[in-house]
Design a protein around this motif. Structure first.
Motif, PDB file in Angstrom:
ATOM      1  N   ILE A   1     -26.013  23.537 -43.468  1.00 46.30           N
ATOM      2  CA  ILE A   1     -27.223  23.386 -42.666  1.00 46.30           C
ATOM      3  C   ILE A   1     -27.031  22.207 -41.712  1.00 46.30           C
ATOM      4  O   ILE A   1     -26.117  21.396 -41.881  1.00 46.30           O
ATOM      5  CB  ILE A   1     -28.467  23.126 -43.539  1.00 46.30           C
ATOM      6  CG1 ILE A   1     -28.248  21.897 -44.449  1.00 46.30           C
ATOM      7  CG2 ILE A   1     -28.838  24.347 -44.340  1.00 46.30           C
ATOM      8  CD1 ILE A   1     -29.475  21.467 -45.219  1.00 46.30           C
ATOM      9  N   THR A   2     -27.891  22.128 -40.706  1.00 44.14           N
ATOM     10  CA  THR A   2     -27.903  20.986 -39.801  1.00 44.14           C
ATOM     11  C   THR A   2     -29.314  20.420 -39.769  1.00 44.14           C
ATOM     12  O   THR A   2     -30.276  21.146 -39.488  1.00 44.14           O
ATOM     13  CB  THR A   2     -27.468  21.384 -38.382  1.00 44.14           C
ATOM     14  OG1 THR A   2     -26.126  21.894 -38.422  1.00 44.14           O
ATOM     15  CG2 THR A   2     -27.503  20.177 -37.447  1.00 44.14           C
ATOM     16  N   LEU A   3     -29.441  19.142 -40.074  1.00 47.73           N
ATOM     17  CA  LEU A   3     -30.724  18.451 -40.063  1.00 47.73           C
ATOM     18  C   LEU A   3     -30.554  17.131 -39.323  1.00 47.73           C
ATOM     19  O   LEU A   3     -29.645  16.355 -39.634  1.00 47.73           O
ATOM     20  CB  LEU A   3     -31.213  18.179 -41.489  1.00 47.73           C
ATOM     21  CG  LEU A   3     -31.512  19.395 -42.374  1.00 47.73           C
ATOM     22  CD1 LEU A   3     -31.781  18.952 -43.804  1.00 47.73           C
ATOM     23  CD2 LEU A   3     -32.697  20.182 -41.820  1.00 47.73           C
ATOM     24  N   ASP A   4     -31.398  16.896 -38.335  1.00 54.67           N
ATOM     25  CA  ASP A   4     -31.342  15.656 -37.546  1.00 54.67           C
ATOM     26  C   ASP A   4     -29.958  15.407 -36.955  1.00 54.67           C
ATOM     27  O   ASP A   4     -29.519  14.257 -36.847  1.00 54.67           O
ATOM     28  CB  ASP A   4     -31.756  14.450 -38.391  1.00 54.67           C
ATOM     29  CG  ASP A   4     -33.206  14.523 -38.838  1.00 54.67           C
ATOM     30  OD1 ASP A   4     -33.995  15.202 -38.158  1.00 54.67           O
ATOM     31  OD2 ASP A   4     -33.544  13.903 -39.867  1.00 54.67           O
ATOM     32  N   GLY A   5     -29.280  16.478 -36.599  1.00 50.26           N
ATOM     33  CA  GLY A   5     -27.943  16.348 -36.015  1.00 50.26           C
ATOM     34  C   GLY A   5     -26.829  16.211 -37.026  1.00 50.26           C
ATOM     35  O   GLY A   5     -25.648  16.235 -36.652  1.00 50.26           O
ATOM     36  N   TRP A   6     -27.159  16.080 -38.309  1.00 50.32           N
ATOM     37  CA  TRP A   6     -26.144  15.999 -39.357  1.00 50.32           C
ATOM     38  C   TRP A   6     -25.731  17.399 -39.782  1.00 50.32           C
ATOM     39  O   TRP A   6     -26.575  18.182 -40.227  1.00 50.32           O
ATOM     40  CB  TRP A   6     -26.674  15.246 -40.585  1.00 50.32           C
ATOM     41  CG  TRP A   6     -26.863  13.778 -40.365  1.00 50.32           C
ATOM     42  CD1 TRP A   6     -28.033  13.125 -40.130  1.00 50.32           C
ATOM     43  CD2 TRP A   6     -25.836  12.771 -40.378  1.00 50.32           C
ATOM     44  NE1 TRP A   6     -27.809  11.780 -39.985  1.00 50.32           N
ATOM     45  CE2 TRP A   6     -26.475  11.535 -40.124  1.00 50.32           C
ATOM     46  CE3 TRP A   6     -24.456  12.802 -40.557  1.00 50.32           C
ATOM     47  CZ2 TRP A   6     -25.767  10.332 -40.067  1.00 50.32           C
ATOM     48  CZ3 TRP A   6     -23.759  11.605 -40.501  1.00 50.32           C
ATOM     49  CH2 TRP A   6     -24.403  10.392 -40.259  1.00 50.32           C
ATOM     50  N   ALA A   7     -24.456  17.712 -39.647  1.00 52.06           N
ATOM     51  CA  ALA A   7     -23.899  18.953 -40.188  1.00 52.06           C
ATOM     52  C   ALA A   7     -23.589  18.710 -41.658  1.00 52.06           C
ATOM     53  O   ALA A   7     -22.792  17.826 -41.999  1.00 52.06           O
ATOM     54  CB  ALA A   7     -22.637  19.353 -39.433  1.00 52.06           C
ATOM     55  N   ILE A   8     -24.239  19.477 -42.528  1.00 50.97           N
ATOM     56  CA  ILE A   8     -24.212  19.187 -43.957  1.00 50.97           C
ATOM     57  C   ILE A   8     -23.547  20.319 -44.717  1.00 50.97           C
ATOM     58  O   ILE A   8     -23.956  21.482 -44.612  1.00 50.97           O
ATOM     59  CB  ILE A   8     -25.651  18.968 -44.486  1.00 50.97           C
ATOM     60  CG1 ILE A   8     -26.345  17.859 -43.684  1.00 50.97           C
ATOM     61  CG2 ILE A   8     -25.628  18.626 -45.968  1.00 50.97           C
ATOM     62  CD1 ILE A   8     -27.821  17.710 -43.994  1.00 50.97           C
ATOM     63  N   GLU A   9     -22.514  19.974 -45.485  1.00 55.74           N
ATOM     64  CA  GLU A   9     -21.839  20.908 -46.389  1.00 55.74           C
ATOM     65  C   GLU A   9     -22.136  20.513 -47.828  1.00 55.74           C
ATOM     66  O   GLU A   9     -22.290  19.326 -48.135  1.00 55.74           O
ATOM     67  CB  GLU A   9     -20.327  20.866 -46.191  1.00 55.74           C
ATOM     68  CG  GLU A   9     -19.809  21.314 -44.860  1.00 55.74           C
ATOM     69  CD  GLU A   9     -18.290  21.228 -44.845  1.00 55.74           C
ATOM     70  OE1 GLU A   9     -17.622  22.192 -45.273  1.00 55.74           O
ATOM     71  OE2 GLU A   9     -17.778  20.159 -44.440  1.00 55.74           O
ATOM     72  N   THR A  10     -22.173  21.495 -48.718  1.00 56.98           N
ATOM     73  CA  THR A  10     -22.330  21.204 -50.140  1.00 56.98           C
ATOM     74  C   THR A  10     -21.347  22.018 -50.959  1.00 56.98           C
ATOM     75  O   THR A  10     -20.944  23.109 -50.547  1.00 56.98           O
ATOM     76  CB  THR A  10     -23.783  21.475 -50.608  1.00 56.98           C
ATOM     77  OG1 THR A  10     -23.928  21.012 -51.956  1.00 56.98           O
ATOM     78  CG2 THR A  10     -24.124  22.948 -50.551  1.00 56.98           C
TER      79      THR A  10
END
Length: 260
Positions: A132-141
């Motif tokens: 996902i992308t939130l506030d410009g942060w590309a986030i992997e889990t």
């Protein structure tokens, strides 16, 4: 510029332990450095921000930071010390008149729903396995070994050339589990003890001596240890690798390269 704020740095039981009169608990009981609420962090962007994990100390953490609303949350796993504050958050959303957005790996969401079936009245629960992308942060889990407690999840967040990893509950990680930790600007890692003598099969989180070996492998530019039990006394001078810091409640860390 985004800033990482350590809302809590303690393990599942927090510090002080109610039953304990050890030096660490005694010092923390009198407002000392070692007072530790359950582990959680905030990405402060000057606006809504983004919180990772919502344990039973959530309300106190929000009050301590003067935060009156929280719209979004990432969850690492469904253990009580990471989700015990969800009913209070949901109630806050109800009174504020908006739906909160809870992001978690798909297999974690049904566990939360079983424990707190009424939360969906106020919270949207959104799987984030595909990124996902939130506030410009590309986030992997991805899933990581949590020892005798099964599995947890770690997050890697990247924005404008800066990458950091949050992994509060893990132990004995293999090559695939550490792949996305490599060469991060910052690794926030759970280490409940400096050295834990208990047999490995009974344990669930790295100690600091084991973490030092992990750092040799993944080579972050900087590491911060969190999720610390009352075994860890911040007044002591521990032997730690270079560029390693022990987290303190309220500690703030820039999430940008130094040149920026």
């Amino acid at each position: 510029m985004d800033t990482l704020v350590f809302l809590g740095t303690g393990d599942a039981m927090g510090v002080p332990r109610v039953y304990c009169d050890c030096e660490t608990c005694s010092e923390s009981r009198n407002g000392g450095l070692n007072a530790r609420l359950r582990s959680s962090v905030l990405i402060d962007n000057g606006s809504d921000g983004l919180v990772i994990d919502c344990g039973p100390d959530w309300r106190g953490q929000m009050e301590e930071q003067g935060i009156r609303h929280m719209r979004r949350l990432l969850v690492t796993h469904a253990h009580f010390d990471h989700i015990g504050g969800l009913p209070e958050w949901a109630d806050a959303c109800r009174w504020m008149g908006y739906r909160g957005q809870l992001y978690a790996p798909a297999e974690v969401i049904p566990v939360i729903q079983r424990q707190y079936p009424w939360l969906e009245n106020q919270l949207d629960m959104i799987p984030c396995d595909e990124g996902i992308t939130l506030d410009g942060w590309a986030i992997e889990t991805w899933r990581v070994c949590h020892g005798k407690n099964g599995y947890s999840y770690a997050y890697r967040l990247e924005k404008e050339g800066y990458a950091w990893v949050y992994c509060p509950d893990s132990i004995s990680l293999g090559e695939e589990e550490t792949r996305r930790m490599h060469n991060a600007d910052l690794l926030v890692l759970g280490t409940s003890f400096y050295y834990e003598a208990a047999e490995l099969s009974t344990r669930s989180v790295y100690d600091m001596t084991e973490a030092a070996e992990l750092l040799k492998e993944v080579k972050p530019h900087r590491a911060i240890y969190t999720h610390m039990s009352h075994d860890v006394d911040l007044r002591k001078d521990y032997i730690l690798p270079e560029h390693v810091t022990l987290a303190r409640t309220g500690m703030r860390v820039s999430l940008a390269n130094a040149a920026e």
